[in-house]
Design a protein around this motif. Structure first.
Motif, short mmCIF file in Angstrom:
data_model
loop_
_atom_site.label_atom_id
_atom_site.label_comp_id
_atom_site.label_asym_id
_atom_site.label_seq_id
_atom_site.Cartn_x
_atom_site.Cartn_y
_atom_site.Cartn_z
N LEU A 91 0.83 -1.21 0.00
CA LEU A 91 0.00 0.00 0.00
C LEU A 91 0.86 1.26 0.00
N ILE A 92 1.90 1.26 0.80
CA ILE A 92 2.79 2.42 0.86
C ILE A 92 3.47 2.62 -0.50
N GLY A 93 3.89 1.51 -1.13
CA GLY A 93 4.53 1.61 -2.43
C GLY A 93 3.59 2.16 -3.50
N GLU A 94 2.31 1.80 -3.41
CA GLU A 94 1.34 2.30 -4.40
C GLU A 94 1.00 3.77 -4.16
N ILE A 95 0.90 4.16 -2.90
CA ILE A 95 0.50 5.54 -2.57
C ILE A 95 1.63 6.52 -2.83
N TRP A 96 2.84 6.15 -2.40
CA TRP A 96 3.96 7.09 -2.51
C TRP A 96 5.02 6.65 -3.53
N ASP A 97 4.80 5.53 -4.18
CA ASP A 97 5.73 5.00 -5.17
C ASP A 97 7.10 4.82 -4.52
N GLU A 98 8.13 5.47 -5.04
CA GLU A 98 9.49 5.26 -4.52
C GLU A 98 9.92 6.34 -3.53
N ASP A 99 9.00 7.18 -3.10
CA ASP A 99 9.38 8.30 -2.24
C ASP A 99 8.43 8.43 -1.04
N PRO A 100 8.34 7.39 -0.19
CA PRO A 100 7.44 7.48 0.97
C PRO A 100 8.00 8.41 2.03
N PRO A 101 7.12 9.10 2.78
CA PRO A 101 7.60 9.95 3.88
C PRO A 101 8.06 9.10 5.06
N LEU A 102 8.74 9.72 6.00
CA LEU A 102 9.23 8.99 7.17
C LEU A 102 8.08 8.40 7.97
N ARG A 103 6.96 9.09 8.04
CA ARG A 103 5.82 8.63 8.82
C ARG A 103 4.74 8.05 7.90
N ALA A 104 5.16 7.24 6.93
CA ALA A 104 4.23 6.67 5.97
C ALA A 104 3.23 5.72 6.64
N VAL A 105 3.70 4.92 7.60
CA VAL A 105 2.82 3.93 8.23
C VAL A 105 1.70 4.62 9.03
N PRO A 106 2.02 5.59 9.90
CA PRO A 106 0.93 6.30 10.59
C PRO A 106 -0.01 7.01 9.61
N ALA A 107 0.53 7.57 8.54
CA ALA A 107 -0.33 8.24 7.55
C ALA A 107 -1.26 7.24 6.89
N LEU A 108 -0.75 6.05 6.60
CA LEU A 108 -1.60 5.01 6.00
C LEU A 108 -2.72 4.62 6.95
N HIS A 109 -2.41 4.52 8.24
CA HIS A 109 -3.44 4.18 9.23
C HIS A 109 -4.55 5.23 9.23
N VAL A 110 -4.18 6.48 9.06
CA VAL A 110 -5.18 7.56 9.00
C VAL A 110 -6.07 7.39 7.78
N TYR A 111 -5.47 7.10 6.62
CA TYR A 111 -6.27 6.91 5.39
C TYR A 111 -7.23 5.73 5.54
N ILE A 112 -6.75 4.65 6.13
CA ILE A 112 -7.61 3.48 6.31
C ILE A 112 -8.77 3.81 7.26
#
Length: 255
Positions: free
Chosen positions: A45-66
C-alpha cells in the motif's frame, strides 16, 4: 455499495455517487478495490501511494487513510467495516459483482463466447454493455504505483480487444456504413492498431467506397513506416489483395 474504477474512482450507493477527492486516500481505496478479497500488505500500500518516495511517517499516515475509508464505507446498522485488518496489511471484503472492472471482464468473456458461437446479437449486447461501464481512463486522476499501473495497462488492453470484437460483430451483422465514422475515430485514438485499419477497409469496401478503402491501406503503411519502421502485417496486406482481386474480377467480367 458499488465501486467504480473505470474512470475516476467512485463509490455508488443507490442513487448516490461519490468521487474520492483526496488523492492518497483514493489511491489506498483503489489498491484495495483492485485486489478485492485479497490481503494487501502495508508495504504494498505504501509503495502504491507514494511509489518510490514514501515519507518517514508513511505507516501512521496510511493508518489515518484506512480509518477515513472505514468511516466513508460505514453504513448505519453495520457494525463491521468491509475493510478488515489482516496481517500483513488490509483486505476489502466485497462481492465481485459490485466492482465495475470485474463486471467488465466478465461481460467481455461472455461476448467472446457468443461471438465464437455465431450469436452476433448476443455478442453485440455484451460488448456494448461492457464498454458502457467506462467513464474515462481507468483510475484517472490518481497517482498509482507499479501494481496499479500494471493492472491499468492490462485492463486497457482488454478494452481495446472489446472494441475490436464489437466492430467485428457489427461487420458480421452487416452494419458496415454505421461503422465507418467510428472506425476513423478509433484509428485516430489508436494510430498503430492494424486491426482497426483492416476493419475500416472492409467497412468502406462493403459500403461501395473501394478507393477510400485503398487509401486507408496507404495511410496505414505510411504511419507504420514513419512510427515503427515496419510494413503492414499479413492481415492488412490480405485485405488489400482481396480488394484488388475483386476489382480485377469485375474488370474481367465487364470485358
Amino acid at each position: 455499495m458499488k465501486y467504480q474504477v473505470l474512470g475516476p474512482i467512485k463509490l455508488v450507493d443507490g442513487d448516490t455517487a461519490q468521487v474520492i477527492q483526496a488523492q492518497k486516500m483514493g489511491t489506498a481505496l483503489a489498491v484495495l478495490v483492485v485486489h478485492a478479497n485479497q490481503v494487501v500488505s502495508t508495504k504494498q500500500l505504501i509503495g502504491e501511494i507514494w511509489d518510490e518516495d514514501p515519507p518517514l511517517r508513511a505507516v501512521p499516515a496510511l493508518h489515518v487513510y484506512i480509518s477515513q475509508l472505514r468511516k466513508l464505507l460505514s453504513r448505519p446498522g453495520d457494525e463491521d467495516s468491509p475493510i478488515v485488518t489482516q496481517a500483513p496489511g488490509y483486505l476489502l471484503k466485497v462481492d465481485p459483482e459490485d466492482i465495475d472492472y470485474l463486471v467488465f471482464q466478465e461481460l467481455v468473456r461472455t461476448g467472446r463466447g457468443h461471438l465464437m458461437r455465431g450469436r452476433g446479437e448476443e455478442a453485440l449486447a455484451a460488448f456494448e454493455q461492457a464498454l458502457g461501464l467506462w467513464c474515462g481512463p481507468m483510475l484517472s486522476g490518481l497517482p498509482i504505483g507499479p501494481m496499479g499501473r500494471g493492472l491499468v495497462t492490462r485492463i486497457e488492453e482488454i478494452r481495446v480487444e472489446c472494441l475490436e470484437r464489437l466492430v467485428e460483430t457489427k461487420l458480421m451483422l452487416g452494419r458496415h456504413r454505421e461503422l465507418v465514422s467510428s472506425l476513423y475515430g478509433l484509428i485516430n485514438e489508436h494510430p498503430l492498431n492494424e486491426v482497426f485499419y483492416e476493419q475500416l477497409m472492409r467497412a468502406l469496401y462493403s459500403s461501395g467506397r473501394r478507393a477510400d478503402a485503398l487509401r486507408v491501406y496507404r495511410t496505414a503503411w505510411e504511419t507504420l513506416d514513419r512510427e515503427l519502421g515496419l510494413e503492414p502485417g499479413a492481415r492488412l496486406r490480405e485485405a488489400q489483395r482481396t480488394i484488388l482481386a475483386r476489382d480485377a474480377d469485375r474488370v474481367r467480367v465487364a470485358g
